[in-house]
Design an enzyme around this catalytic site. Structure first.
Site, PDB file in Angstrom:
ATOM      1  NE  ARG A 213      -2.908  -0.096   3.001  1.00  0.00           N
ATOM      2  CZ  ARG A 213      -3.036   0.527   4.727  1.00  0.00           C
ATOM      3  NH1 ARG A 213      -2.079  -0.720   5.106  1.00  0.00           N
ATOM      4  NH2 ARG A 213      -3.785   1.428   5.113  1.00  0.00           N
TER       5      ARG A 213
ATOM      6  CG  HIS B  96      18.156  -9.645   4.047  1.00  0.00           C
ATOM      7  ND1 HIS B  96      18.172  -8.003   3.376  1.00  0.00           N
ATOM      8  CD2 HIS B  96      18.879  -9.056   5.327  1.00  0.00           C
ATOM      9  CE1 HIS B  96      18.215  -7.072   3.858  1.00  0.00           C
ATOM     10  NE2 HIS B  96      18.748  -7.754   5.308  1.00  0.00           N
TER      11      HIS B  96
ATOM     12  CB  THR C 266      13.967  -9.139   9.877  1.00  0.00           C
ATOM     13  OG1 THR C 266      15.737  -8.790   9.453  1.00  0.00           O
ATOM     14  CG2 THR C 266      13.404  -9.843   9.858  1.00  0.00           C
TER      15      THR C 266
ATOM     16  CE  LYS D  14      28.215   1.126  27.042  1.00  0.00           C
ATOM     17  NZ  LYS D  14      27.198   0.305  26.496  1.00  0.00           N
TER      18      LYS D  14
ATOM     19  CE  LYS E 125      21.677  -5.366  10.249  1.00  0.00           C
ATOM     20  NZ  LYS E 125      20.355  -5.647   9.818  1.00  0.00           N
TER      21      LYS E 125
END
Length: 539
Positions: free
Chosen positions: A215, A237, A335, A439, A525
């Protein structure tokens, strides 16, 4: 646009479709008829919409005869090819669940993925043949395996689709009706999550999830009816799987590449005058930096759309300049969100580095990192975790209520695990994954920011950054670098280049390591866990 810092997508969406994906495909494939649907550029073979309709209806008739019912799973384990869509369409016609799988999964990953959905039928290509043969004897529910194309080896001779449908009459196929399902709740597909942090989970997408995308995009004027689109990203994927379904519904011709090779990719774009390239950031880096790109006529390209991982504004600008086009856009989705929930709207300004604004029908908010059950939504230019709500959000993880509850809260918000912010105009920017933030002495260092800087350094072809453990600081940023051919760059100069451009906590205190390639998922990725493991083994 905003109410208490919750942003809502603006723009028109066509009225709700009260059809299943199977019903829509039966109607639309017949409408497009003898036009060319897919081209295999490796062999120059063409396939019409009518062929896909006939073959998938015959296959659905065969599967129905063999006892496949609504909600039974049907897996397709293959690289991109012209036959991939045929069992997918057949599954949709029957109200079964399409389960696309990566043919390059290791045996352990393949077994894990098959045990999630336990498909009754598994359709495989030659690429998946050896892995499937080894794993098959451990599948206790005894699925049937069929080849997408002719293949027999040794003592295993699984029949091909075309062998089994040759006995199905035209009358039987033509009489096939799409099974009626509850569009809002019926699971049409189970896709594997990217698995960057562990083994993949089974993401349940409903007919409504997929028809909502239809749509949104069916009236997209960017792709003309005669325009040609490239299908290079793997069909297993979510990004490419949903685009494949949209192309079949819209009647778009697609050039289907089974794998990426630099020269071949450029040759096919030139030969077929491809207009739109859905790509991932690693391909954007190739288009921006590789000397081969200048040797081909790529003037047919009107638009490049990047998704699946963060893209730096420098690379985005470089591609636009090199290809001499304005439409180089990013989108953002998971996903778990079916397709993009953020994208640059048509005919609006492109802000380099931004993944765009909230798509129609979706709501978005940014919450403080580490606060799950919170009503607090942050304002513009405040970094936090991105959350989304609306008809594109998955039903949940298949047979995994615990993971579903950790991802979708009681109010229906999907927590992405991604850090980002939006500006005063509602344009979003992705900083990094929460789990991938480095960190350093309590400061949060986003690897994607450092990678974007590294990719602007002359002589660097690709880069990845991870945090390596350090007793006093917690973690130190360390870079993995792929050099361009004939480049003689050195560690000291790279570290200096980055350190001159970042604040103190973000300096490359972990050093630089030169590698031949950066490990990535098929969607582009970076697999940081593999890089971390390689460092651990050295330590």
């Amino acid at each position: 646009m905003q109410q208490s810092n919750i942003l809502h997508g603006e723009g028109e969406v066509i009225a709700e479709l009260n059809f299943s994906v199977g019903e829509l495909l039966l109607m639309q494939l017949a409408t497009h008829g003898t036009r060319v649907a897919q081209i295999n550029p490796h062999t120059a073979k063409e396939q019409t919409f009518q062929h896909i309709l006939d073959a998938s209806r015959k296959l659905a008739s065969y599967l129905k005869r063999k006892g496949v019912k609504t909600n039974d799973a049907i897996a397709v384990c293959s690289e991109n090819n012209l036959e991939f869509c045929i069992p997918v369409c057949a599954a949709f016609f029957l109200g079964a669940v399409a389960c696309p799988l990566n043919p390059l999964y290791s045996e352990r990953e393949l077994k894990h993925a098959l045990f999630i959905s336990k498909p009754k039928f598994i359709f495989i290509s030659s690429v998946a043949f050896n892995s499937m043969r080894k794993v098959f004897k451990e599948l206790h529910w005894l699925p049937r395996v069929l080849m997408l194309n002719e293949h027999s080896s040794g003592n295993v001779a699984w029949p091909s689709i075309y062998e089994i449908i040759s006995n199905i009459s035209e009358d039987n196929a033509n009489a096939l009706q799409a099974t009626s399902v509850d569009v809002d709740n019926h699971v049409a597909a189970i896709l594997c999550s990217s698995g960057t942090t562990g083994l993949p989970k089974g993401v349940m997408l409903t007919d409504k999830n997929i028809t909502t995308v239809i749509r949104m995009y069916i009236n997209n004027s960017a792709i003309t009816e005669n325009g040609i689109v490239l299908a290079l990203l793997p069909f297993f994927h979510a990004y490419s799987f949903v685009l494949m379904v949209i192309s079949l519904l819209r009647g778009t011709s697609t050039v289907v590449l089974s794998h990426f090779e630099e020269k071949m990719f450029l040759q096919f774009v030139e030969k077929y005058k491809i207009e739109y390239l859905p790509v991932v950031p690693s391909l954007m880096v190739f288009l921006a930096k590789h000397p081969l790109v200048d040797k081909y006529d790529l003037s047919s390209i009107k638009g490049v759309w990047s998704g699946a991982a963060p893209l730096s504004k420098e690379i985005q600008k470089a591609v636009a300049k090199r290809l001499n086009i304005t439409e180089v856009k990013q989108g953002y989705g998971l996903t778990e969100t079916t397709l993009a929930v953020l994208r640059t709207p048509d005919n609006s300004i492109v802000k380099p580095g931004s993944v765009g604004t909230v798509v129609p029908g979706i709501s978005a908010k940014v919450i403080p990192i580490g606060e799950y059950e919170t009503d607090k939504a942050l304002g513009p230019n405040c970094e936090g975790e991105l959350c989304f709500k609306g008809d594109l959000i998955m039903k949940g993880y298949y047979n995994d209520e615990k993971s579903t509850r950790l991802t979708i809260d009681k109010d229906g918000w999907l927590h992405t695990g991604d850090v980002g912010y939006y500006d005063e105009d509602g344009y979003f920017y992705i900083v990094d994954r929460i789990k991938e933030l480095i960190k350093y002495k309590g400061y949060q260092v986003p690897p994607a920011e450092l990678e974007a800087i590294l990719l602007t350094y002359p002589g660097i072809l690709d880069a990845a950054v991870i945090g390596i453990p350090n007793d006093t600081a917690g973690e130190l940023p360390m870079a993995f670098i792929v050099k361009e051919n004939n480049s003689n760059i050195c560690e000291k100069d790279i570290i200096q280049y980055v350190n001159d451009r970042v604040s103190n906590p973000k300096r490359l205190r972990g050093g630089v390591r030169f590698v031949d390639s950066i490990p990535k998922t098929p969607s582009g990725k970076i697999l940081r866990r593999i890089l971390r493991d390689s460092v651990k083994s050295k330590l």
